[in-house]
Design an enzyme around this catalytic site. Structure first.
Site, mmCIF file in Angstrom:
data_model
loop_
_atom_site.group_PDB
_atom_site.id
_atom_site.type_symbol
_atom_site.label_atom_id
_atom_site.label_comp_id
_atom_site.label_asym_id
_atom_site.label_seq_id
_atom_site.Cartn_x
_atom_site.Cartn_y
_atom_site.Cartn_z
ATOM 1 N N HIS A 1 0.794 -0.993 0.121
ATOM 2 C CA HIS A 1 0.094 -0.015 -0.135
ATOM 3 C C HIS A 1 1.005 1.238 -0.005
ATOM 4 C CE1 HIS A 1 0.465 0.912 4.444
ATOM 5 N NE2 HIS A 1 0.462 -0.499 4.646
ATOM 6 N N ASP B 1 -0.456 4.417 0.613
ATOM 7 C CA ASP B 1 -0.768 5.403 1.769
ATOM 8 C C ASP B 1 -0.153 5.195 3.028
ATOM 9 O OD1 ASP B 1 -2.488 2.672 2.253
ATOM 10 O OD2 ASP B 1 -3.302 4.261 3.948
ATOM 11 N N GLU C 1 -5.077 1.703 3.137
ATOM 12 C CA GLU C 1 -5.239 0.638 4.212
ATOM 13 C C GLU C 1 -4.952 1.244 5.601
ATOM 14 O OE1 GLU C 1 -3.285 -2.434 6.756
ATOM 15 O OE2 GLU C 1 -2.400 -0.344 6.555
ATOM 16 N N GLU C 2 -4.404 2.338 5.942
ATOM 17 C CA GLU C 2 -3.990 2.861 7.058
ATOM 18 C C GLU C 2 -5.268 3.342 7.878
ATOM 19 O OE1 GLU C 2 -1.548 2.090 8.578
ATOM 20 O OE2 GLU C 2 0.313 1.967 7.520
#
Length: 454
Positions: A90, A92, A156-157
């Site tokens: 990911h 992000d 994702e975060e």
């Protein structure tokens, strides 16, 4: 590292990898538009897409996911009859938190004491660079022996589930024989590790109301029900005296049978202050990987500066519950909600909102993919055998992929070993780990292709 052609190639590519990671870290790609511009995330997505195009990927696309972010997809065909491997990362990142506490700027990759510092260097922009290094090494040494799909997530975060929802609506897109999630990490720097379990998670917002408005604490305190006091009492009910998580009806006695986590190492990794006790009971591995854990992430109440002598009418909190493998998150949420209702004092009014959730994950460590990875790591880390550990964190996408592709094998590797300090200030990546894990991933793809031919 004993050299072989793939290892030698990756070693020669490390300067380029550092340049690329510097460019990628520079994007302030926090997927929270209230804090950072959407344009930063979009620019990072475009950078990833262009990197895939340069490597010859087909069907490269920016996927507009339902949560308003973009995931990047690409497909690299393999030899006829070869298996397909999905590589995940990911782009992000977490916010930098206290930027003044960073020794070097959060979004400028900076080399210091043999490590590369910057937000996302390990979690998980470095994971994408790891995939690129592995594929480049294979291309330079006879070609990539499998079909490769790459998916790089954009939120994702935040835990908003955009890619999960997109995958569920387009189930053929990410179908693969095996899946390598590049968002975990070695148990210790230099110790090759595959993560086999993840705790699930849920986020709950709670709000307690007791009065029509704040009241003078001298005139009404001692009789008028204080919402902040009620909230504190409710939250305190979620822990036993030793700090163990206590949610009525939710078991908290499971045992972890695998790799253990020495207490001294944990105290050092977690930077526990001298003289402060750890919470809970059982081994560190039991508490981290096999049992539930509740955390109060934030409280809505007046700050100390500017506070007035008042009995508070309302107070709120954001609560996280990590759910161990073997426990259904939906059931855990119901138990947590019932617990909060039962332990809210004085018949205060309680509102609960579930704002995020994900199921725990448990991999099949007896699969052929694990044998292929163990052999690869043995070469990439001479003298070391692959270890299998759990991880206390959550990657909800793993469960989505497992449900969509129940026959696919799944491995979790990555750069987030303890020294990386992911999610904290001064996050960093070990370039040696980046190099060795890239070698391991490349060799894994070779081994896995051979296992399928056999």
């Amino acid at each position: 590292m004993s050299q072989n052609p793939i290892a030698e190639t990756i070693a020669s590519l490390m300067p380029r990898a550092k340049t690329e990671l510097t460019e990628l870290v520079a994007f302030q790609s926090v997927a929270d538009w209230a804090q950072f511009p959407r344009s930063e995330s979009e620019a990072a997505a475009n950078w990833v897409a262009q990197a895939l195009r340069v490597e010859g990927f087909q069907d490269v696309a920016l996927l507009d996911t339902p949560d308003g972010t973009q995931s990047v997809y690409g497909y690299l065909p393999g030899p006829e009859g070869a298996p397909t491997v999905l590589l995940y990362a990911h782009y992000d990142v977490q916010p930098p938190l206290d930027e003044a506490a960073w020794i070097s700027p959060a979004f400028e990759l900076t080399e210091r004491d043999g490590r590369w510092y910057g937000r996302g260097a390990a979690d998980c922009k470095g994971g994408f660079i790891m995939h690129l290094l592995a594929l480049r090494a294979l291309k330079a040494n006879g070609g990539v022996p499998v079909g490769v799909k790459v998916i790089v997530e954009g939120s994702e975060e935040q835990g908003t589930g955009g890619l999960q929802q997109y995958a569920e609506a387009n189930p053929e897109l990410l179908a693969a024989d095996t899946i390598v999630i590049g968002d975990a990490g070695n148990f210790r720097t230099g110790l090759p590790t595959v993560t086999a379990t993840l705790r699930g998670m849920t986020l709950l917002k709670v709000k307690i109301d007791t009065l029509g408005g704040n009241l003078h604490s001298g005139m009404f305190g001692g009789v008028a029900p204080d919402a902040l006091a009620a909230l504190i009492q409710t939250l305190a009910s979620l822990r036993a005296a030793d700090g163990s998580t206590t949610v009525d009806g939710l078991a908290s006695d499971a045992v972890w049978e695998g790799l253990q986590y020495p207490e001294a190492d944990f105290r050092s990794d977690a930077k526990v202050l001298d003289g402060v006790e750890l919470i809970g009971e059982g081994t560190i591995a039991d508490r981290l990987w096999a049992r539930p854990a509740v955390t109060v992430l934030g409280i809505d109440c007046p700050p100390v500066i500017g506070a007035t002598p008042s009995v508070h009418a309302s107070a709120g909190a954001l609560i996280s519950l990590r759910v161990p493998p073997g426990v259904d998150t939906t059931r855990a949420i119901k138990l947590l909600e019932a617990h909060l209702v039962a332990h809210t004092p004085w018949s205060a009014r309680l509102e609960i909102e579930v704002v995020g959730q994900g199921q725990p994950f448990q991999a099949d460590t007896s699969s052929p993919a694990y044998a292929s990875m163990a052999a690869a790591m043995r070469v990439a880390y001479p003298g070391q055998e692959m270890q299998i550990s759990g991880m206390g964190g959550s990657i909800p996408l793993c469960n989505t992929l497992t449900s969509l592709y129940p026959r696919a094998e799944m491995l979790l590797i990555g750069l987030s070993e303890p020294e990386a300090q992911i999610h904290a200030v001064n996050e960093s990546v070990s370039p040696e780990e980046l190099e060795r894990l890239s070698v391991a991933e490349a060799l894994f793809l070779v081994n896995y292709a051979e296992s399928k031919r056999g």
